[in-house]
Design an enzyme around this catalytic site. Structure first.
Site, PDB file in Angstrom:
ATOM      1  N   TYR A  30      -9.850 -10.472  10.234  1.00  0.00           N
ATOM      2  CA  TYR A  30     -10.239 -10.988   8.926  1.00  0.00           C
ATOM      3  C   TYR A  30     -10.563 -12.475   8.985  1.00  0.00           C
ATOM      4  O   TYR A  30     -11.311 -13.001   8.158  1.00  0.00           O
ATOM      5  CB  TYR A  30      -9.144 -10.710   7.900  1.00  0.00           C
ATOM      6  CG  TYR A  30      -8.981  -9.244   7.618  1.00  0.00           C
ATOM      7  CD1 TYR A  30      -9.987  -8.517   6.998  1.00  0.00           C
ATOM      8  CD2 TYR A  30      -7.821  -8.566   7.989  1.00  0.00           C
ATOM      9  CE1 TYR A  30      -9.859  -7.163   6.752  1.00  0.00           C
ATOM     10  CE2 TYR A  30      -7.680  -7.209   7.741  1.00  0.00           C
ATOM     11  CZ  TYR A  30      -8.702  -6.514   7.129  1.00  0.00           C
ATOM     12  OH  TYR A  30      -8.570  -5.169   6.889  1.00  0.00           O
ATOM     13  N   HIS A  84      -0.893  -0.081   5.838  1.00  0.00           N
ATOM     14  CA  HIS A  84      -1.434   0.920   6.769  1.00  0.00           C
ATOM     15  C   HIS A  84      -0.519   2.118   6.971  1.00  0.00           C
ATOM     16  O   HIS A  84      -0.104   2.442   8.077  1.00  0.00           O
ATOM     17  CB  HIS A  84      -1.743   0.260   8.110  1.00  0.00           C
ATOM     18  CG  HIS A  84      -2.738  -0.855   8.035  1.00  0.00           C
ATOM     19  ND1 HIS A  84      -3.254  -1.462   9.156  1.00  0.00           N
ATOM     20  CD2 HIS A  84      -3.326  -1.481   6.976  1.00  0.00           C
ATOM     21  CE1 HIS A  84      -4.106  -2.418   8.797  1.00  0.00           C
ATOM     22  NE2 HIS A  84      -4.157  -2.436   7.468  1.00  0.00           N
ATOM     23  N   GLU A 128     -14.939   3.476  10.436  1.00  0.00           N
ATOM     24  CA  GLU A 128     -15.421   4.516  11.333  1.00  0.00           C
ATOM     25  C   GLU A 128     -15.284   5.918  10.736  1.00  0.00           C
ATOM     26  O   GLU A 128     -14.419   6.169   9.894  1.00  0.00           O
ATOM     27  CB  GLU A 128     -14.595   4.531  12.630  1.00  0.00           C
ATOM     28  CG  GLU A 128     -14.672   3.285  13.448  1.00  0.00           C
ATOM     29  CD  GLU A 128     -13.844   3.392  14.726  1.00  0.00           C
ATOM     30  OE1 GLU A 128     -13.875   2.421  15.511  1.00  0.00           O
ATOM     31  OE2 GLU A 128     -13.178   4.432  14.944  1.00  0.00           O
ATOM     32  N   TYR A 164      -8.897   7.179  20.370  1.00  0.00           N
ATOM     33  CA  TYR A 164      -9.997   6.685  19.547  1.00  0.00           C
ATOM     34  C   TYR A 164     -10.057   5.155  19.483  1.00  0.00           C
ATOM     35  O   TYR A 164     -10.746   4.600  18.640  1.00  0.00           O
ATOM     36  CB  TYR A 164      -9.961   7.377  18.178  1.00  0.00           C
ATOM     37  CG  TYR A 164     -10.372   8.822  18.402  1.00  0.00           C
ATOM     38  CD1 TYR A 164     -11.708   9.198  18.388  1.00  0.00           C
ATOM     39  CD2 TYR A 164      -9.435   9.771  18.793  1.00  0.00           C
ATOM     40  CE1 TYR A 164     -12.103  10.483  18.706  1.00  0.00           C
ATOM     41  CE2 TYR A 164      -9.820  11.068  19.116  1.00  0.00           C
ATOM     42  CZ  TYR A 164     -11.156  11.409  19.068  1.00  0.00           C
ATOM     43  OH  TYR A 164     -11.550  12.682  19.420  1.00  0.00           O
ATOM     44  N   GLN A 185       0.814  -1.212   0.000  1.00  0.00           N
ATOM     45  CA  GLN A 185       0.000   0.000   0.000  1.00  0.00           C
ATOM     46  C   GLN A 185       0.851   1.267   0.000  1.00  0.00           C
ATOM     47  O   GLN A 185       0.314   2.369   0.025  1.00  0.00           O
ATOM     48  CB  GLN A 185      -0.912  -0.012   1.240  1.00  0.00           C
ATOM     49  CG  GLN A 185      -1.888  -1.170   1.252  1.00  0.00           C
ATOM     50  CD  GLN A 185      -2.556  -1.355   2.613  1.00  0.00           C
ATOM     51  OE1 GLN A 185      -2.297  -0.628   3.566  1.00  0.00           O
ATOM     52  NE2 GLN A 185      -3.432  -2.359   2.710  1.00  0.00           N
TER      53      GLN A 185
END
Length: 369
Positions: free
Chosen positions: A259, A145, A238, A248, A80
């Protein structure tokens, strides 16, 4: 604080309200190799586009894509990772500064998110004197991420959303940048009023923490508050309104599961004391991405909407905003069948969308009258 939307309510909203909405979709550009973000230049015509493999290009009507702009930093383009967000400095008219976030290699084969800026030359062919002002520390990602969304708040501060590199517990560690919202000045310095600036062992750049994998962030034009969205694991995507010094939750508080279908090992439930509840969450993850508030006059039927891209669901989620509450009320581009990476409102009031594909597209979207 109680969650604004329960699991049952979220399911009802999706089943009842997630109907397709008719839109016009114009393909402005094809053959974009995994585009990630876009920014509108002030000529109201040209658009800067980042490509994940490390190229920054300019798109102009009638001309198409430029050659790669010279001077972009070397990126770690794996998984990513790569060239991520692009944002113009608030004083771009004077400074011509273009800010970029990107994944940067470390010494041990792992990578982290970095942020810097360079001056866009008058002919828009070069990014001059690129300077890195922030580096995620430590570098822990093997390809997952990174986060990377950036937002200027109009008050002299830059916010940078960082993923936890798929290293879950780090999102709770204040001595690490993973899973954090970062706040800098618009020159890249650490503000003296950041919540942990004087706390021993804590990273002074941190504004909020407990974040998994943020993919969309924008200033709410009506409240002036920063909104952030993030991927959950399997479920639990979210929307949050991150405030100074608050937690959070990830990974100790989540509405999702792993997963594999098993519980997150560190999770203690959806609600955990000392952590903040999202203002909205999805039990079944659309894999949310870029987002934009609609505050233009071009299409009155879109007023007070929030648009969020969906990578897995391959559409754009339309939500109605009422203060700090949101309701999902439809899906755009349900027949387009491409992963949506970024969503922006252009200076002309149209919605501009990037699709995350090897043959990615720049799209111009408007409601059918």
């Amino acid at each position: 604080m109680k969650p604004r939307v329960s699991i049952l309510a979220a399911l009802l909203l999706v089943s009842v309200c997630a109907k397709a909405q008719d839109v016009n979709v114009e393909v402005l550009q094809r053959d974009l190799d995994h585009p990630w973000s876009l920014a509108f230049l002030p000529d109201n015509k040209s658009i800067l586009i980042t490509l994940r493999d490390g190229e920054l290009k300019r798109w102009t009507p009638g001309e198409g894509l430029s050659a790669p702009i010279i001077g972009v930093p070397k990126v770690w383009a794996k998984g990513q990772g790569g060239l991520l967000d692009v944002v113009l400095a608030p004083d771009f008219a004077q400074s011509r500064r273009v800010w970029l976030s990107f994944s940067e290699a470390g010494k041990d084969g792992k990578a982290g998110t970095a942020v810097g800026y360079g001056r866009l030359s008058e002919d828009t062919k070069r990014l001059e004197n690129f300077t890195v002002v922030f580096r995620q520390s430590p570098k822990l990602s093997t390809g997952n991420h990174f986060g990377g969304r950036m937002v200027f708040d109009g008050k002299g501060y830059l916010y940078i959303a960082l993923g936890e590199n798929n290293q879950r517990p780090t999102a709770q560690d204040l001595d690490k940048h993973q899973g954090k919202l970062i706040r800098l000045t618009d020159q890249g310095a650490v503000p003296g009023d950041n919540p942990f600036v004087n706390q021993p062992g804590a990273k002074p750049e941190i504004w909020a923490y407990g974040i998994r994998n943020p993919q969309g962030m924008a200033m709410n034009p009506w409240s002036g508050a920063l909104w952030l969205n993030e991927h959950g694991p399997r479920g639990g995507d979210e929307i949050n309104i991150p405030e100074r010094g608050k937690n959070y939750g990830w990974p100790i508080a989540t509405w999702g599961v792993n997963y594999s279908g098993l519980a997150i090992p560190e999770a203690k439930g959806g609600k955990v004391a000392g952590t903040e509840q999202p203002i909205f969450y999805w039990q079944h993850s659309p894999a949310i991405s870029g987002m934009a508030f609609y505050n233009a006059d071009t299409f009155p039927q879109w007023k007070n909407k929030l648009f969020i891209g969906a990578l897995k669901d391959k559409n754009v989620i339309a939500m109605t905003v009422n203060g700090d509450r949101v309701n999902e009320d439809g899906r755009l581009m349900t027949s387009h069948k491409q992963r949506i990476r970024d969503v922006r409102v252009g200076p002309d009031g149209y919605l501009y969308v990037l699709t995350d594909e090897s043959d990615g597209q720049l799209l111009k979207v408007s409601p059918k009258r």
